[in-house]
Design a protein around this motif. Structure first.
Motif, PDB file in Angstrom:
ATOM      1  N   ALA A   3      39.619  39.715  28.549  1.00 11.45           N
ATOM      2  CA  ALA A   3      39.020  38.504  29.109  1.00 11.45           C
ATOM      3  C   ALA A   3      40.073  37.494  29.551  1.00 11.45           C
ATOM      4  N   ARG A   4      41.338  37.696  29.140  1.00 11.25           N
ATOM      5  CA  ARG A   4      42.418  36.764  29.472  1.00 11.25           C
ATOM      6  C   ARG A   4      43.437  37.361  30.438  1.00 11.25           C
ATOM      7  N   CYS A   5      43.264  38.630  30.806  1.00  9.07           N
ATOM      8  CA  CYS A   5      44.273  39.331  31.598  1.00  9.07           C
ATOM      9  C   CYS A   5      43.631  40.047  32.787  1.00  9.07           C
ATOM     10  N   ASP A   6      44.367  40.124  33.892  1.00 10.49           N
ATOM     11  CA  ASP A   6      43.883  40.902  35.029  1.00 10.49           C
ATOM     12  C   ASP A   6      43.777  42.373  34.666  1.00 10.49           C
ATOM     13  N   ARG A  22      39.214  41.144  23.676  1.00 10.56           N
ATOM     14  CA  ARG A  22      39.533  39.727  23.875  1.00 10.56           C
ATOM     15  C   ARG A  22      40.671  39.544  24.874  1.00 10.56           C
ATOM     16  N   PRO A  61      46.884  30.395  30.305  1.00 11.52           N
ATOM     17  CA  PRO A  61      45.456  30.720  30.213  1.00 11.52           C
ATOM     18  C   PRO A  61      45.154  32.144  30.652  1.00 11.52           C
ATOM     19  N   ARG A  62      46.034  32.718  31.484  1.00 11.07           N
ATOM     20  CA  ARG A  62      45.765  34.051  32.012  1.00 11.07           C
ATOM     21  C   ARG A  62      47.082  34.783  32.277  1.00 11.07           C
ATOM     22  N   PHE A  63      47.021  36.109  32.115  1.00 10.41           N
ATOM     23  CA  PHE A  63      48.176  36.960  32.351  1.00 10.41           C
ATOM     24  C   PHE A  63      47.785  38.076  33.318  1.00 10.41           C
ATOM     25  N   GLN A  64      48.798  38.652  33.951  1.00 14.30           N
ATOM     26  CA  GLN A  64      48.541  39.712  34.922  1.00 14.30           C
ATOM     27  C   GLN A  64      48.346  41.070  34.259  1.00 14.30           C
ATOM     28  N   HIS A  65      49.281  41.456  33.379  1.00 10.03           N
ATOM     29  CA  HIS A  65      49.236  42.802  32.811  1.00 10.03           C
ATOM     30  C   HIS A  65      49.752  42.772  31.381  1.00 10.03           C
TER      31      HIS A  65
END
Length: 213
Positions: free
Chosen positions: A64-67, A61, A43-47
């Motif tokens: 919104a899903r990544c740090d 887009r 659901p989410r990634f760092q970089h």
């Protein structure tokens, strides 16, 4: 033929149009971006690293899903358009924009998401092979690699979309964990750490850890 399409090729494209591929309005592009994001295993990634960001539609887009996202392009006008889009969305703090070519040394080694969206076929196969073999072992985090490419032949491009994704798939150490293909687009998702499916890696009962092998 050179190792990749020259910078002047893309300069001419943006001289002719502020959005040469109509990324903001074409349903093909909107649908492709939605498919690409839906195939991500986390659901989410760092970089994230997004080379060839163009006017930043996918960049927004991804932000919104990544740090953090590092997005690059060869054309200053494209980077300026991306910057404006991110500022309007309030996402500029989470994105680093750079003028950079995919065949140059990548700007960081901590990426855990690499998004090759409509960019790999601008290079010859041997050049893309060299880049992936050089850069992926340098990554310090387990990473997801997404390759999304137009399948119809384009006279100017050194490779087709299928050929491009085949080069990515042949990279040592990559596990294919999912994908999508129709007459127009091929999207393949790979992982550097595990072949486990999304269900297996998130502990869904009944999912086999080796189901993707």
């Amino acid at each position: 033929m050179s190792a990749r399409l020259p910078d002047a090729y893309f300069d001419r494209m943006y001289d002719a149009s502020a959005d040469p591929w109509q990324l903001q309005e074409r349903w093909y592009e909107q649908r492709k971006f939605a498919i690409t994001l839906a195939l991500l295993p986390l659901p989410r990634f760092q970089h994230a690293f997004e080379p060839g960001c163009s006017v930043g539609v996918l960049t927004e887009r991804l932000a919104a899903r990544c740090d953090h996202v590092t997005a690059t392009d060869l054309v200053p006008a494209a980077l300026e358009a991306t910057g404006r889009r991110l500022k309007e969305a309030g996402l500029e703090e989470g994105v680093t924009l750079m003028r950079h070519s995919l065949d140059e040394d990548w700007p960081a080694t901590d990426f855990d998401l690499i998004v090759l969206s409509e960019v790999g076929y601008y290079l010859e196969a041997a050049t893309l092979r060299e880049i992936l073999d050089r850069e992926l072992p340098r990554l310090t985090n387990p990473a997801t690699i997404v390759a999304a490419h137009w399948r119809h032949p384009v006279t100017d491009y050194p490779m087709t979309g299928d050929e491009t994704n085949d080069v990515v798939a042949a990279t040592p150490g990559l596990h294919r964990i999912g994908g999508y293909r129709d007459d127009d687009v091929v999207v393949d998702v790979f992982d550097t750490a595990t072949p486990a499916s999304v269900a297996a890696r998130t502990g869904v009962p009944g999912a086999s850890p080796s189901a993707s092998e």
